[in-house]
Scaffold this motif. Structure first.
Motif, PDB file in Angstrom:
ATOM      1  N   PRO A 231       4.987 -10.381  -4.706  1.00  0.00           N
ATOM      2  CA  PRO A 231       4.184 -11.458  -4.124  1.00  0.00           C
ATOM      3  C   PRO A 231       4.470 -12.857  -4.654  1.00  0.00           C
ATOM      4  N   SER A 317      -4.005  -1.274  -3.452  1.00  0.00           N
ATOM      5  CA  SER A 317      -4.797  -1.257  -4.685  1.00  0.00           C
ATOM      6  C   SER A 317      -5.206  -2.657  -5.139  1.00  0.00           C
ATOM      7  N   ALA A 318      -4.480  -3.685  -4.698  1.00  0.00           N
ATOM      8  CA  ALA A 318      -4.778  -5.041  -5.167  1.00  0.00           C
ATOM      9  C   ALA A 318      -6.064  -5.547  -4.517  1.00  0.00           C
ATOM     10  N   ARG A 319      -6.723  -6.496  -5.184  1.00  0.00           N
ATOM     11  CA  ARG A 319      -7.920  -7.088  -4.578  1.00  0.00           C
ATOM     12  C   ARG A 319      -7.525  -7.838  -3.306  1.00  0.00           C
ATOM     13  N   ARG A 340     -13.182  -6.860  -3.811  1.00  0.00           N
ATOM     14  CA  ARG A 340     -12.720  -5.503  -4.127  1.00  0.00           C
ATOM     15  C   ARG A 340     -13.939  -4.593  -4.239  1.00  0.00           C
ATOM     16  N   GLU A 342     -15.415  -2.741  -6.303  1.00  0.00           N
ATOM     17  CA  GLU A 342     -16.417  -2.726  -7.364  1.00  0.00           C
ATOM     18  C   GLU A 342     -17.243  -4.003  -7.454  1.00  0.00           C
ATOM     19  N   TRP A 360       2.383  -5.671   0.017  1.00  0.00           N
ATOM     20  CA  TRP A 360       3.665  -5.753  -0.694  1.00  0.00           C
ATOM     21  C   TRP A 360       4.169  -4.329  -0.821  1.00  0.00           C
ATOM     22  N   MET A 361       5.010  -3.949   0.118  1.00  0.00           N
ATOM     23  CA  MET A 361       5.412  -2.557   0.278  1.00  0.00           C
ATOM     24  C   MET A 361       6.782  -2.325  -0.363  1.00  0.00           C
TER      25      MET A 361
ATOM     26  N   ARG B  70       1.120  -7.830 -14.408  1.00  0.00           N
ATOM     27  CA  ARG B  70       0.306  -7.257 -13.341  1.00  0.00           C
ATOM     28  C   ARG B  70       1.151  -6.330 -12.470  1.00  0.00           C
ATOM     29  N   GLN B  72       1.450  -5.748  -9.278  1.00  0.00           N
ATOM     30  CA  GLN B  72       2.146  -6.285  -8.113  1.00  0.00           C
ATOM     31  C   GLN B  72       3.286  -7.222  -8.513  1.00  0.00           C
ATOM     32  N   ASP B  73       3.247  -7.757  -9.725  1.00  0.00           N
ATOM     33  CA  ASP B  73       4.322  -8.648 -10.167  1.00  0.00           C
ATOM     34  C   ASP B  73       5.489  -7.893 -10.804  1.00  0.00           C
ATOM     35  N   ASN B  75       7.260  -5.790  -9.349  1.00  0.00           N
ATOM     36  CA  ASN B  75       8.350  -5.863  -8.363  1.00  0.00           C
ATOM     37  C   ASN B  75       9.202  -7.109  -8.583  1.00  0.00           C
ATOM     38  N   ASP B  93      -4.529  -3.408 -11.085  1.00  0.00           N
ATOM     39  CA  ASP B  93      -5.103  -4.640 -10.551  1.00  0.00           C
ATOM     40  C   ASP B  93      -6.574  -4.849 -10.934  1.00  0.00           C
ATOM     41  N   HIS B  94      -7.273  -3.783 -11.289  1.00  0.00           N
ATOM     42  CA  HIS B  94      -8.702  -3.983 -11.609  1.00  0.00           C
ATOM     43  C   HIS B  94      -8.912  -4.666 -12.969  1.00  0.00           C
TER      44      HIS B  94
END
Lengths: 394, 394
Positions: A231, A317-319, A340, A342, A360-361, B70, B72-73, B75, B93-94
């Protein structure tokens, strides 16, 4: 009030200070030191690229707030804050990046001189600009003070936007639309990515006739193909290619207020899995917007989105978003609520979010997002007005 | 090594890691955790706008460095660092902006699992991205570790640039020249400042045919008239006026390397005090450049400058420069050496500085600066090649 123009009315700054003092009282804080530049600007009007050195706004119950910072930046403070010049204090330049001195020694001296050295002082422990060393120095200098973690204290007061703030955010949204329109008009195979970014910046800063563009708190992000699985990669000098998707994560900025807008371009013919993801995302966004109502909680938006994505076989899984408004680098989020599962924060009219379910696949990415406003009744309003779809161009 | 292109050779990254490990050994550190994105990029190659969440590079003596950040980062890390994928670790991510969890709990777990929880661990206590809360969390999670302040440990290793780095800095300097040439060509009374900035950004990012422009670590600064008494005010939508000076504090950026260049434009006929200050500054810069020799100390440059300014009646308290090179927002300085009287750091060939004696006076400002390289012998080389004078235009 000083002779210069302030972005907001005196009543608006008074409203903000009142909110902060009430929360300080609720936490039994005598003093609040805020170093977050977004919080500083929101409370005092201060605006300048000086947050790379220590500075802050100090809030008291029994006196007007003080802007405190580097000597050479006090000139900028006098030209931007609503407090009078007697409430702009500065430290000498030899405190800057010194092996022997720390600016917090000066701040501690100021608090000591004013009799606050035995009081309860709130500080932003989780903040980019209040370093670990700053906290340790302040503790060592004021051994009789009690320090409390006031991370987010001001940020939470920023969550519900005033009408004056919404005027700025709507201007930012117009700039966002202009940027994304410019991208769609110009992007084509063979275009050097840096050239596309040059145009994006020019559109963002030129802004509109009645709304010049400020610098967004995050640079344009536009990764292509497999890079879009990540991302936060920034651009380079490669060329746009046919057969690839590129997402554009962008925001217009008007006087530090943001309205991010992300869209994705496919050059050529998108494969079926891309079209399926587009549909799932559009359905998820629609469901999320419908759940984004006053009285619901932040988690409701996330669950409404997730249900649609899951039905299409997409687990995420990301917010899926965060509050937005006034911001300085490195982030345009307010770092309070998260969209998210929670998060059970109750949504209130006037809250603004970037509803941001980026995908983001493995080997590709897709972003279609909205900046949204929680209304008194009904589903959220989108601040930007552009189709929520994949943009396909040959 | 991974399949993607890295900006530098394997030998260059090995040189950097070796320098850092030697300094770690000198300080008896078993582990070094760096969160400064400039240090991360310099050591690992990592490049992405993700520093608004916790991430870092962990350096060991007995194993390859680890990129940690993180989920997602990760990648982005796998696509930019020289370490193999087994050395890219991430947290869920949480942990992001959570009321209940902190990413440092995950980092502590990783260090514990690898047996480093009783070791001597260096951390960057004075850094934008390692918060007070991050340090307190790490301390609480690893009660048997010994934490040492390693602020600047990596920054100091960056002071002397390699030949590979100088290639990048010279490209940045060409972009800086292009930006300032564009300003001089376009600026005129009645031009809206935001439009001028739009062109500055476009020039900076478009770069040159063989050198695309990256985002500079500081936005363009161009205050006019009395606003120029404050060094860090950003632009607005007002119009350029005749009879006013505007300084332009700018830098080209090539793959995160900077070569700042500041010049001042006077629209109309400058008053005598302005011309006097211009001459004093030019004399001071020439004297400073002559003092900027290997074997001299940083303070020698400051003293040579101050002598000339003082002869013209100008007293200046701010430091007159800082090291430059690879940087991420919010600062393009390296935060080690300062060009000021008290700094006795010995100048070495390959060191690069922004020699920056800005004059922020009562009601006006003047900036003429140079990015400089300390040579083996003789005075410093200026990386940019533009006249050191006030630019006057009707």
């Amino acid at each position: 009030m000083p002779g210069h123009d302030l972005p907001f009315s005196a009543a608006e700054y008074a409203r903000r200070l009142d909110l902060v003092r009430k929360e300080m009282a609720a936490r039994d804080l005598d003093v609040l030191f805020i170093e977050d530049p977004s919080n500083m600007a929101w409370l005092s009007g201060y605006d300048g690229w000086s947050f790379y050195v220590h500075q802050g706004v100090v809030v008291f119950h029994d006196a007007a707030p003080i802007w405190w910072g580097r000597h050479q930046d006090a000139n900028g403070a006098r030209r931007t804050v609503w407090m009078d010049d007697a409430h702009v204090l500065s430290y000498a330049d030899h405190y800057i990046q010194s092996k022997h001195r720390h600016p917090m020694q000066d701040l501690a001296g100021m608090l000591r001189n004013r009799g606050y050295d035995t009081k309860r002082i709130g500080v932003e422990l989780e903040n980019y600009y209040f370093s670990a060393k700053a906290f340790l120095t302040l503790q060592a200098e004021l051994p009789n003070a009690t320090f409390e973690d006031a991370t987010g204290l001001v940020n939470w007061q920023r969550a519900v936007k005033s009408d004056e703030e919404l005027v700025f955010m709507r201007r930012a949204a117009r700039i966002s639309e202009k940027i994304i329109d410019g991208v769609f008009a110009r992007v084509k195979p063979g275009m050097r990515k840096a050239d596309l970014v040059a145009d994006i910046y020019a559109d963002a800063i030129r802004g509109l006739d009645d709304a010049w563009g400020d610098y967004p708190a995050i640079v344009p992000l536009l990764p292509s193909g497999a890079d879009a699985s990540a991302p936060h990669l920034t651009w380079d000098g490669r060329y746009m290619e046919s057969g690839e998707a590129t997402f554009f994560e962008l925001s217009g900025c008007y006087r530090r207020y943001h309205a991010p807008l992300c869209r994705t371009v496919f050059l050529g013919t998108p494969p079926q899995h891309f079209l399926d993801a587009e549909k799932a995302l559009a359905d998820g966004l629609a469901a999320g917007l419908d759940a984004a109502r006053a009285g619901n909680v932040a988690g409701d938006i996330a669950r409404a989105l997730a249900k649609e994505l899951k039905a299409a076989g997409i687990e995420r899984s990301a917010r899926a978003g965060y509050p937005i408004g006034l911001s300085y680098p490195p982030d345009w989020g307010e770092r309070t609520i998260s969209i998210r599962d929670e998060d059970d924060t109750v949504l209130e009219p006037g809250m603004t979010f970037h509803f941001m379910p980026g995908l983001w696949m493995d080997g590709w990415g897709l972003e279609i997002t909205e900046s949204i406003l929680i209304r008194d009744t009904g589903p959220a309003e989108c601040l930007c007005n552009r189709p929520r779809e994949l943009f396909v161009k040959d």
